[in-house]
Enzyme design. Structure first.
Site, mmCIF file in Angstrom:
data_model
loop_
_atom_site.group_PDB
_atom_site.id
_atom_site.type_symbol
_atom_site.label_atom_id
_atom_site.label_comp_id
_atom_site.label_asym_id
_atom_site.label_seq_id
_atom_site.Cartn_x
_atom_site.Cartn_y
_atom_site.Cartn_z
ATOM 1 N N ASP A 1 114.343 129.649 40.584
ATOM 2 C CA ASP A 1 115.771 129.504 40.821
ATOM 3 C C ASP A 1 115.941 128.959 42.252
ATOM 4 O O ASP A 1 114.977 128.761 42.995
ATOM 5 C CB ASP A 1 116.512 130.823 40.607
ATOM 6 C CG ASP A 1 117.992 130.563 40.334
ATOM 7 O OD1 ASP A 1 118.465 129.431 40.578
ATOM 8 O OD2 ASP A 1 118.696 131.498 39.891
HETATM 9 C C1 BGC Z 1 121.651 129.818 39.846
HETATM 10 C C2 BGC Z 1 121.039 129.155 38.629
HETATM 11 C C3 BGC Z 1 121.290 127.680 38.659
HETATM 12 C C4 BGC Z 1 120.775 127.119 39.946
HETATM 13 C C5 BGC Z 1 120.929 125.626 40.055
HETATM 14 C C6 BGC Z 1 121.312 129.111 41.128
HETATM 15 O O1 BGC Z 1 122.029 129.595 42.193
HETATM 16 O O2 BGC Z 1 121.220 131.151 39.894
HETATM 17 O O3 BGC Z 1 121.554 129.735 37.467
HETATM 18 O O4 BGC Z 1 120.698 127.084 37.540
HETATM 19 O O5 BGC Z 1 121.471 127.711 41.027
HETATM 20 O O6 BGC Z 1 122.237 125.245 40.221
#
Ligand code: BGC
Length: 762
Positions: free
Chosen positions: A289
């Site tokens: 993530d």
């Molecule tokens: C979130 C994810 C997301 C990623 C990319 C993160 O902050 O937890 O769910 O896919 O950002 O945008």
């Protein structure tokens, strides 16, 4: 130093000319492993590490750290893909740069969070799950894939399948609720919709199931917080939707932000190389993530220099945002922390995904400007979004058939969300153009035309306090008006002129989703006071509740005659709400997460275990029993609950036999009659209980359901199959089995109102 190698590009171009379809067969880019192996044999260690880097573009912000210049990363070969860039022209430019000027001409993955629609926005996933309609969810995912791919995206960070039992956590909005069975059904539907059955098509993309694992169990419902959980609980309740996603062939998986029993999930060998890859057979790509690799260090489980090595060794292939893989892995190889083979394996998985998408055959397959002009936010997609949104609304209460409203007289539409077009979509709608969306007020006025008069007043802010309002409305600001009293006075004047009052209130869009935890999950203060004042007028009041999570509605459930939970319904929410409010459609959604009576009951979920001192007399305090002095144990609205404009009566269920032989099946049948005044859809639910087992099993578990359309006055027979698979669970040794003996089956309209039968399983 990164060596630039254009030789492959030269060979590819020479063989394929302008990468025409005719030349593909001679390129063998589609060949199992040989193309990728051959390509990798020409890549330097640094170039392989470059493929593991996933920087953020910076058009759209979905995390704290902002992106670097993509162009230089591409030219240096320090990139495998990027995300958060919107628009086919820019994506196409970057793809051309990679293929024409980057080392080996390797095309890029292009990621985005298309979680509930791209520009045509559908209801938030929690709402979608309340339709219990996996066919509709698959359709919404298909449309999302068509729109996203038309604009250059080939990798979707969805579905989010985290089970959540704690509505304080804002990201409950992004998942399918609290139940592992329904969560698994929905996960598979999303993946089918995104990936389709032909990854080579230009309108399918790679799905990414997230967040692995247990993110929904963050302590205290506070985002990014610790999780410590028994393996029995993980395997029986939190992991099934992930395993179902792997079984459904999901191409990629994202790790989570949290600790899992003391280790950041991104660096947990047990979770990634163990459970995911060795036990479940996942052979796709694992990405972190946002900026998670350095957080392995923040959370105290590796030094910053070693965090990348530890993550890679655990099974994490790609580093989202941080750049630490590029910065530290080559050195980690020298220091003996990482084997080159581990980097090869990760790089191969990135390249295999690109191959699966057909990017080596045609790197520009998602760079079709014509498609971007005609396939996005189309009337057909919007019609689907409108119809699916109407399926997700849950009618919580409807005294004296207050709903549906008649299109006559004067209708007062009041509340800070009544004329807030930018607040209808919900958490993952950064890619949408909310300026193209309409407010509820506009939709109401169009729906009634000349037949009725719609009066409007804003009535209140979101919160009394300006700072809290700013925190709550962040990205999609709702104007703060200095004086709540004058807003309320104006609203009451409008209400007093009306025959019926519709209150459009609740959470603003940014009060759920990421980084949107709440400790008090009631309707915000000033809005609740507004609602109380509206009810006091004595006129019929309909509460249209906007929310991304279950709320505590203790006062509302007692005092407001009708409550329709409309969640965040997407770009077409206004029309979808009027369809239901004025009775063109009957509500049919049912809750997929429990609505507590009090925040103090949390975690509160239907599939709980027995306590040692069960409460014999619900609603009365019993000393030395497992109950509260000041509150019932029961939820306000249970899992599976939802009303309709019609009513359904359940007959006596029957079982085909009282014995389930080894390897055999039983059928559970029940007649459901539509006893009301209109046609309707009923979601008939089937639960099971294993009263005595190797480890304690829940008091009930959803094992099946059917959505049945029943015309008024008619009866439909609903039949479920019971087999051994439905009885199995993970015991303390994590064996998946069942023990012969007595089982209960239960059937009914929600998890609270069930009829029970028993059988013996051999
Ligand atoms: C979130 C994810 C997301 C990623 C990319 C993160 O902050 O937890 O769910 O896919 O950002 O945008």
């Amino acid at each position: 130093m990164i060596k630039k190698d254009f030789s492959i590009l030269f060979i590819v171009t020479a063989l394929c000319g302008a990468v025409t379809i005719n030349s593909l067969s001679s390129c063998s880019k589609n060949d199992g492993d040989s193309y990728v192996d051959d390509l990798m044999s020409k890549m330097t260690l640094e170039e392989k590490i470059g493929q593991l880097n996933l920087p953020v573009g910076g058009d759209i912000q979905s995390g704290v750290v902002l992106g670097p210049q993509l162009d230089s990363l591409i030219l240096e070969g320090n990139i495998g893909g990027f995300f958060n860039v919107k628009g086919v022209e820019e994506i196409s430019r970057l793809q051309h740069l990679a293929v024409e000027k980057g080392p080996h001409g390797i095309p890029l993955l292009v990621g985005a969070d298309v979680v509930h629609g791209y520009e045509t926005i559908f209801p938030i996933p929690l709402a979608l799950s309340c339709s219990w309609d996996s066919v509709a969810v698959e359709r919404m995912a298909r449309i999302s894939a068509i729109e996203a791919t038309a604009d250059g995206v080939n990798w979707n960070f969805s579905p989010m399948v985290d089970i959540c039992r704690d509505p304080r956590w804002g990201r409950i909005a992004e998942g399918s609720g609290e139940d592992p069975y329904l969560g698994s059904v929905m996960a598979k539907a999303y993946i089918r919709g995104y990936q389709g059955d032909d990854m080579k098509s230009d309108s399918t993309l790679i799905a990414c199931v997230k967040h692995f694992a247990l993110y929904g169990a963050a302590e205290g419902g506070r985002d990014y917080n610790t999780v410590d959980m028994s393996k029995e609980r993980m395997f029986n309740y939190y992991l099934p939707p992930f395993q179902a996603s792997v079984d459904a062939g999901v191409g990629s998986l994202m790790t989570s932000f949290n600790l899992v029993n003391g280790l950041h999930s991104t660096a947990s060998k047990w979770l990634l190389n163990g459970v995911l890859r060795a036990d479940w057979g996942f052979n796709g790509l694992v990405v972190t993530d946002y900026n998670s690799v350095p957080e392995v260090s923040t959370m105290g489980t590796a030094s910053l220099e070693d965090a990348a090595a530890k993550s890679l060794n655990a099974g994490t292939d790609m580093d989202m945002v941080s750049g630490l893989y590029v910065k530290t892995l080559a050195d980690a190889v020298k220091r003996g922390l990482v084997k080159e083979k581990t980097i090869d394996d990760a790089c191969r998985r990135v390249l295999k995904i690109k191959q699966k998408l057909g990017l080596f055959e045609d790197p520009y397959k998602y760079c079709n400007v014509e498609r971007s002009k005609k396939d996005i936010f189309t009337p057909e997609h919007r019609a689907q979004a409108r119809s699916i949104a109407a399926e997700t609304f849950v009618l919580l209460k409807n005294d004296n058939n207050t709903l549906p409203l008649k299109k006559k007289g004067k209708i007062a539409l009041i509340g800070p969300l009544a004329d807030a077009a930018n607040n209808m979509c919900g958490c993952w709608s950064m890619l949408a153009k909310t300026e193209n969306h309409e407010s509820l007020l506009t939709a109401f006025r169009r729906a009634v035309g000349n037949e009725a008069e719609i009066l409007y007043a804003k009535g209140s802010n979101i919160y009394y306090d300006e700072t809290t309002q700013r925190n709550a409305t962040g990205l999609r600001g709702i104007e703060y008006v200095k004086d709540d009293n004058s807003l309320r006075a104006e609203a009451l004047a409008v209400a007093n002129r009306a025959d019926v009052i519709v209150a459009a209130i609740g959470e603003s869009s940014d009060m759920s989703g990421e980084s949107a935890s709440r400790t008090d999950i009631t309707i915000p203060d000033t809005q609740r006071d507004l609602l109380k004042a509206l009810v006091k007028t004595g006129k019929p009041v309909v509460l249209l509740l906007f929310t991304g999570r279950p709320l505590v509605l203790d006062w509302e459930s007692e005092n407001v005659p009708a409550i329709l939970n409309v969640w965040f319904g997407g770009s077409e929410a206004g029309d979808a709400i009027t369809d239901v409010v004025f009775g063109d459609k009957s509500p049919q959604g049912k809750l997929t997460t429990t609505f507590p009576r009090s925040v103090g009951q949390i975690p509160l979920y239907y599939n709980h275990l027995m306590s040692s001192h069960p409460d014999p007399q619900e609603g009365v305090f019993n000393r030395y029993c497992s109950n509260y002095i000041d509150c019932s144990n029961e939820p306000l609205y249970p899992f599976g609950y939802g009303l309709s404009y019609t009513s359904f009566e359940y007959g006596k269920p029957t079982l085909s036999s009282t014995t389930l032989e080894k390897g055999g099946t039983l059928t559970l049948s029940v007649d459901v009659r539509n006893t009301g005044d209109c046609d309707g859809v009923e979601i008939v639910q089937f639960y099971l209980r294993d009263p005595i087992a190797g480890i304690a099993r829940p008091v009930k578990e959803l094992k099946g359901y059917q959505r049945v359309y029943i015309p008024k006055g008619e009866t439909k027979r609903v039949v479920f199959t019971v087999n051994e698979e439905k009885l199995k669970y993970y015991n303390s040794d994590l064996e998946y089995l069942y023990e012969p003996g007595e089982f209960y089956v239960m059937v009914g309209p929600d998890s609270r109102s069930l009829q029970v039968l028993t059988f013996i399983a051999k």
